[in-house]
Design a protein around this motif. Sequence first.
Motif, PDB file in Angstrom:
ATOM      1  N   ASN A 112       0.834  -1.191   0.000  1.00 35.22           N
ATOM      2  CA  ASN A 112       0.000   0.000   0.000  1.00 35.22           C
ATOM      3  C   ASN A 112       0.877   1.253   0.000  1.00 35.22           C
ATOM      4  O   ASN A 112       1.675   1.454   0.910  1.00 35.22           O
ATOM      5  N   LYS A 113       0.704   2.101  -1.000  1.00 34.83           N
ATOM      6  CA  LYS A 113       1.478   3.333  -1.134  1.00 34.83           C
ATOM      7  C   LYS A 113       1.289   4.237   0.077  1.00 34.83           C
ATOM      8  O   LYS A 113       2.250   4.802   0.599  1.00 34.83           O
ATOM      9  N   GLU A 114       0.059   4.365   0.546  1.00 37.79           N
ATOM     10  CA  GLU A 114      -0.227   5.252   1.675  1.00 37.79           C
ATOM     11  C   GLU A 114       0.489   4.790   2.940  1.00 37.79           C
ATOM     12  O   GLU A 114       0.959   5.601   3.730  1.00 37.79           O
ATOM     13  N   LEU A 115       0.604   3.469   3.110  1.00 34.25           N
ATOM     14  CA  LEU A 115       1.319   2.932   4.263  1.00 34.25           C
ATOM     15  C   LEU A 115       2.796   3.323   4.200  1.00 34.25           C
ATOM     16  O   LEU A 115       3.377   3.752   5.201  1.00 34.25           O
ATOM     17  N   LEU A 116       3.401   3.193   3.025  1.00 36.03           N
ATOM     18  CA  LEU A 116       4.805   3.572   2.871  1.00 36.03           C
ATOM     19  C   LEU A 116       5.009   5.054   3.193  1.00 36.03           C
ATOM     20  O   LEU A 116       5.953   5.422   3.894  1.00 36.03           O
ATOM     21  N   ILE A 117       4.115   5.877   2.679  1.00 40.03           N
ATOM     22  CA  ILE A 117       4.220   7.321   2.919  1.00 40.03           C
ATOM     23  C   ILE A 117       4.057   7.618   4.407  1.00 40.03           C
ATOM     24  O   ILE A 117       4.808   8.421   4.974  1.00 40.03           O
ATOM     25  N   GLU A 118       3.104   6.956   5.051  1.00 39.88           N
ATOM     26  CA  GLU A 118       2.885   7.158   6.484  1.00 39.88           C
ATOM     27  C   GLU A 118       4.121   6.741   7.293  1.00 39.88           C
ATOM     28  O   GLU A 118       4.540   7.454   8.214  1.00 39.88           O
ATOM     29  N   LEU A 119       4.711   5.593   6.949  1.00 42.78           N
ATOM     30  CA  LEU A 119       5.921   5.145   7.642  1.00 42.78           C
ATOM     31  C   LEU A 119       7.051   6.156   7.453  1.00 42.78           C
ATOM     32  O   LEU A 119       7.749   6.519   8.404  1.00 42.78           O
ATOM     33  N   ASN A 120       7.237   6.619   6.223  1.00 50.64           N
ATOM     34  CA  ASN A 120       8.293   7.590   5.926  1.00 50.64           C
ATOM     35  C   ASN A 120       8.076   8.883   6.704  1.00 50.64           C
ATOM     36  O   ASN A 120       8.985   9.371   7.374  1.00 50.64           O
ATOM     37  N   ASP A 121       6.872   9.424   6.614  1.00 52.39           N
ATOM     38  CA  ASP A 121       6.602  10.726   7.218  1.00 52.39           C
ATOM     39  C   ASP A 121       6.513  10.678   8.739  1.00 52.39           C
ATOM     40  O   ASP A 121       6.593  11.709   9.398  1.00 52.39           O
ATOM     41  N   SER A 122       6.375   9.476   9.307  1.00 55.62           N
ATOM     42  CA  SER A 122       6.347   9.370  10.772  1.00 55.62           C
ATOM     43  C   SER A 122       7.754   9.155  11.340  1.00 55.62           C
ATOM     44  O   SER A 122       7.920   9.043  12.550  1.00 55.62           O
ATOM     45  N   GLY A 123       8.770   9.098  10.460  1.00 53.83           N
ATOM     46  CA  GLY A 123      10.146   9.063  10.937  1.00 53.83           C
ATOM     47  C   GLY A 123      10.901   7.770  10.714  1.00 53.83           C
ATOM     48  O   GLY A 123      12.079   7.679  11.054  1.00 53.83           O
ATOM     49  N   ALA A 124      10.267   6.752  10.140  1.00 52.32           N
ATOM     50  CA  ALA A 124      10.972   5.492   9.867  1.00 52.32           C
ATOM     51  C   ALA A 124      12.011   5.711   8.772  1.00 52.32           C
ATOM     52  O   ALA A 124      11.754   6.405   7.790  1.00 52.32           O
ATOM     53  N   THR A 125      13.194   5.117   8.947  1.00 50.98           N
ATOM     54  CA  THR A 125      14.253   5.213   7.935  1.00 50.98           C
ATOM     55  C   THR A 125      13.932   4.260   6.782  1.00 50.98           C
ATOM     56  O   THR A 125      13.076   3.379   6.914  1.00 50.98           O
ATOM     57  N   PHE A 126      14.664   4.408   5.671  1.00 47.12           N
ATOM     58  CA  PHE A 126      14.476   3.494   4.544  1.00 47.12           C
ATOM     59  C   PHE A 126      14.719   2.048   4.975  1.00 47.12           C
ATOM     60  O   PHE A 126      13.975   1.148   4.601  1.00 47.12           O
ATOM     61  N   ASP A 127      15.764   1.817   5.772  1.00 41.99           N
ATOM     62  CA  ASP A 127      16.051   0.456   6.250  1.00 41.99           C
ATOM     63  C   ASP A 127      14.937  -0.071   7.145  1.00 41.99           C
ATOM     64  O   ASP A 127      14.567  -1.247   7.057  1.00 41.99           O
ATOM     65  N   GLU A 128      14.395   0.778   8.003  1.00 43.41           N
ATOM     66  CA  GLU A 128      13.293   0.347   8.878  1.00 43.41           C
ATOM     67  C   GLU A 128      12.039   0.020   8.067  1.00 43.41           C
ATOM     68  O   GLU A 128      11.341  -0.951   8.361  1.00 43.41           O
ATOM     69  N   ILE A 129      11.780   0.806   7.032  1.00 43.78           N
ATOM     70  CA  ILE A 129      10.629   0.528   6.162  1.00 43.78           C
ATOM     71  C   ILE A 129      10.858  -0.791   5.424  1.00 43.78           C
ATOM     72  O   ILE A 129       9.953  -1.622   5.323  1.00 43.78           O
ATOM     73  N   ALA A 130      12.085  -1.006   4.941  1.00 44.97           N
ATOM     74  CA  ALA A 130      12.420  -2.267   4.255  1.00 44.97           C
ATOM     75  C   ALA A 130      12.255  -3.453   5.198  1.00 44.97           C
ATOM     76  O   ALA A 130      11.698  -4.485   4.813  1.00 44.97           O
TER      77      ALA A 130
END
Length: 144
Positions: A112-130
């Motif tokens: 889900n694109k919105e989930l990725l954006i939410e994770l990014n904008d809430s402070g998760a790093t690229f590695d944490e999102i991965a």
Amino acid sequence: MAQQQLLKQESLVSEILRTYKRQLTQNIERHTHVSDIITISQQSNQESSISQILRTYGKQFKQIRKQYTDGQGGRCVMGVIMSYYGWDGKCISNAERRLYAALVALRQAGINKELLIELNDSGATFDEIADYLDRNHGLTTSNR
């Protein structure tokens, strides 16, 4: 009805991308030694998952929030994925095509694109999102 149109567009974009890749490969083959062609072909046939893109390609950019790019080498999670598909971070018409390619890849991977954006904008790093994607989607390769 709208879903059928979207699927038809998706198929069309996938075919255009395959054709473009084939043309690029042919152009490279004309100007590359045979041993290099084999290496390039093997690398291009390896598919990257969204988490792999974030871990490896994301290292080229400073992570930012709330926008795809800051115009100075910063990208958000979607900006990194769009850049992986060829976006230069500047051209608006290019951005539209690259966003579509990124959305197709996300959809095919079930992300889900919105989930990725939410994770990014809430402070998760690229590695944490991965890491989150690997834990929750069990993805090792995408179906680009």
